[in-house]
Design a protein around this motif. Sequence first.
Motif, PDB file in Angstrom:
ATOM      1  N   MET A   1       0.848  -1.180   0.000  1.00 15.11           N
ATOM      2  CA  MET A   1       0.000   0.000   0.000  1.00 15.11           C
ATOM      3  C   MET A   1       0.893   1.243   0.000  1.00 15.11           C
ATOM      4  O   MET A   1       1.934   1.260   0.647  1.00 15.11           O
ATOM      5  N   VAL A   2       0.455   2.262  -0.729  1.00 16.29           N
ATOM      6  CA  VAL A   2       1.190   3.525  -0.793  1.00 16.29           C
ATOM      7  C   VAL A   2       0.244   4.678  -0.482  1.00 16.29           C
ATOM      8  O   VAL A   2      -0.958   4.593  -0.736  1.00 16.29           O
ATOM      9  N   ARG A   3       0.825   5.741   0.072  1.00 17.60           N
ATOM     10  CA  ARG A   3       0.030   6.941   0.337  1.00 17.60           C
ATOM     11  C   ARG A   3       0.043   7.822  -0.899  1.00 17.60           C
ATOM     12  O   ARG A   3       1.081   8.038  -1.519  1.00 17.60           O
ATOM     13  N   MET A   4      -1.146   8.332  -1.247  1.00 12.11           N
ATOM     14  CA  MET A   4      -1.302   9.167  -2.435  1.00 12.11           C
ATOM     15  C   MET A   4      -2.105  10.399  -2.068  1.00 12.11           C
ATOM     16  O   MET A   4      -3.218  10.294  -1.541  1.00 12.11           O
ATOM     17  N   PHE A   5      -1.530  11.575  -2.309  1.00  9.77           N
ATOM     18  CA  PHE A   5      -2.218  12.843  -2.086  1.00  9.77           C
ATOM     19  C   PHE A   5      -2.914  13.216  -3.387  1.00  9.77           C
ATOM     20  O   PHE A   5      -2.283  13.291  -4.440  1.00  9.77           O
ATOM     21  N   LEU A   6      -4.225  13.433  -3.312  1.00 14.58           N
ATOM     22  CA  LEU A   6      -5.015  13.833  -4.480  1.00 14.58           C
ATOM     23  C   LEU A   6      -5.553  15.233  -4.237  1.00 14.58           C
ATOM     24  O   LEU A   6      -6.036  15.539  -3.143  1.00 14.58           O
ATOM     25  N   LEU A  19     -11.304   6.336 -10.275  1.00  2.73           N
ATOM     26  CA  LEU A  19      -9.950   5.809 -10.489  1.00  2.73           C
ATOM     27  C   LEU A  19      -9.265   5.364  -9.196  1.00  2.73           C
ATOM     28  O   LEU A  19      -8.262   4.662  -9.256  1.00  2.73           O
ATOM     29  N   VAL A  20      -9.808   5.743  -8.035  1.00  2.00           N
ATOM     30  CA  VAL A  20      -9.203   5.299  -6.768  1.00  2.00           C
ATOM     31  C   VAL A  20      -9.767   3.955  -6.330  1.00  2.00           C
ATOM     32  O   VAL A  20      -9.386   3.429  -5.290  1.00  2.00           O
ATOM     33  N   GLY A  21     -10.668   3.387  -7.103  1.00  4.34           N
ATOM     34  CA  GLY A  21     -11.138   2.024  -6.865  1.00  4.34           C
ATOM     35  C   GLY A  21     -11.886   1.815  -5.567  1.00  4.34           C
ATOM     36  O   GLY A  21     -11.727   0.790  -4.926  1.00  4.34           O
ATOM     37  N   GLY A  22     -12.672   2.772  -5.155  1.00  5.73           N
ATOM     38  CA  GLY A  22     -13.460   2.616  -3.942  1.00  5.73           C
ATOM     39  C   GLY A  22     -12.724   2.959  -2.662  1.00  5.73           C
ATOM     40  O   GLY A  22     -13.290   2.866  -1.577  1.00  5.73           O
ATOM     41  N   ALA A  23     -11.465   3.355  -2.749  1.00  5.66           N
ATOM     42  CA  ALA A  23     -10.719   3.748  -1.546  1.00  5.66           C
ATOM     43  C   ALA A  23     -11.331   5.000  -0.945  1.00  5.66           C
ATOM     44  O   ALA A  23     -11.761   5.903  -1.669  1.00  5.66           O
ATOM     45  N   GLU A  24     -11.387   5.030   0.360  1.00  6.34           N
ATOM     46  CA  GLU A  24     -11.904   6.190   1.089  1.00  6.34           C
ATOM     47  C   GLU A  24     -10.738   7.071   1.513  1.00  6.34           C
ATOM     48  O   GLU A  24      -9.661   6.576   1.824  1.00  6.34           O
ATOM     49  N   ASP A  67      -3.415   0.440  -3.144  1.00  6.50           N
ATOM     50  CA  ASP A  67      -2.605  -0.702  -3.532  1.00  6.50           C
ATOM     51  C   ASP A  67      -1.694  -0.262  -4.677  1.00  6.50           C
ATOM     52  O   ASP A  67      -2.139   0.402  -5.617  1.00  6.50           O
ATOM     53  N   LEU A  68      -0.428  -0.618  -4.602  1.00 10.03           N
ATOM     54  CA  LEU A  68       0.538  -0.199  -5.605  1.00 10.03           C
ATOM     55  C   LEU A  68       0.147  -0.673  -7.006  1.00 10.03           C
ATOM     56  O   LEU A  68       0.271   0.079  -7.985  1.00 10.03           O
ATOM     57  N   ALA A  69      -0.359  -1.883  -7.121  1.00 11.78           N
ATOM     58  CA  ALA A  69      -0.775  -2.388  -8.436  1.00 11.78           C
ATOM     59  C   ALA A  69      -1.934  -1.557  -8.986  1.00 11.78           C
ATOM     60  O   ALA A  69      -1.973  -1.248 -10.184  1.00 11.78           O
ATOM     61  N   HIS A  70      -2.884  -1.170  -8.127  1.00  7.39           N
ATOM     62  CA  HIS A  70      -4.010  -0.338  -8.572  1.00  7.39           C
ATOM     63  C   HIS A  70      -3.504   1.032  -9.026  1.00  7.39           C
ATOM     64  O   HIS A  70      -3.947   1.555 -10.052  1.00  7.39           O
ATOM     65  N   LEU A  71      -2.584   1.591  -8.267  1.00  8.47           N
ATOM     66  CA  LEU A  71      -1.999   2.881  -8.648  1.00  8.47           C
ATOM     67  C   LEU A  71      -1.358   2.766 -10.032  1.00  8.47           C
ATOM     68  O   LEU A  71      -1.606   3.587 -10.918  1.00  8.47           O
ATOM     69  N   ARG A  72      -0.553   1.746 -10.237  1.00  8.89           N
ATOM     70  CA  ARG A  72       0.180   1.553 -11.490  1.00  8.89           C
ATOM     71  C   ARG A  72      -0.753   1.249 -12.663  1.00  8.89           C
ATOM     72  O   ARG A  72      -0.568   1.777 -13.761  1.00  8.89           O
ATOM     73  N   GLU A  73      -1.758   0.409 -12.446  1.00  5.09           N
ATOM     74  CA  GLU A  73      -2.569  -0.092 -13.551  1.00  5.09           C
ATOM     75  C   GLU A  73      -3.838   0.700 -13.834  1.00  5.09           C
ATOM     76  O   GLU A  73      -4.381   0.622 -14.940  1.00  5.09           O
ATOM     77  N   VAL A  74      -4.328   1.458 -12.838  1.00  2.99           N
ATOM     78  CA  VAL A  74      -5.596   2.166 -13.028  1.00  2.99           C
ATOM     79  C   VAL A  74      -5.444   3.682 -12.888  1.00  2.99           C
ATOM     80  O   VAL A  74      -5.782   4.427 -13.807  1.00  2.99           O
TER      81      VAL A  74
END
Length: 124
Positions: A1-6, A19-24, A67-74
Motif C-alpha cells: 500500500m502507498v500513500r497518495m495525495f489527491l 480511479l481510486v477504486g473505492g478507496a476512502e 494498492d501499488l498495483a491499482h496505482l500503477r494499472e488504473v
Amino acid sequence: MVRMFLNGTAMSGGAAHHLVGGAEPLAATTTAPRYRFWAVDGTAGYPALEDVGPGGAAVAGELYELDLAHLREVLLPGEPPLLELGVVELADGSSSLAMVLRRGTPATELTDISALASWRRYTS
C-alpha cells in the motif's frame, strides 16, 4: 500500500474519483506551503502542483492509501499527459506520492490558482 495525495478531479465527489477504486480518504489535508498551484485547461481541465520551495501555497487535498498495483494499472494511466508521479511534502512534514506538473511544461498553457490553493474553490 502507498500513500497518495489527491488534489483534483480524483478526490471524493470528483469526475475521476472512480480511479481510486473505492478507496476512502484517510484525511483531508494540505501540502506544506511550498507549491505553485496551476489550472491546466481552466475549470474544465485539471490541477497541477509545482514545487517552488519556501513561499509557495499550502494546497488542499485528500490523502488516500492505495494498492501499488491499482496505482500503477488504473490511476496512473488515467492521469493527464502534463502530470507525472512525484513526491510532495504534506503540512505535517511527512511525504506522499502525488501527481505533479511535468517538468518543462510551458507556463502559457497554465493559469496560476495558487491564491485559492483549492481545486474545489476554483471550480465552484
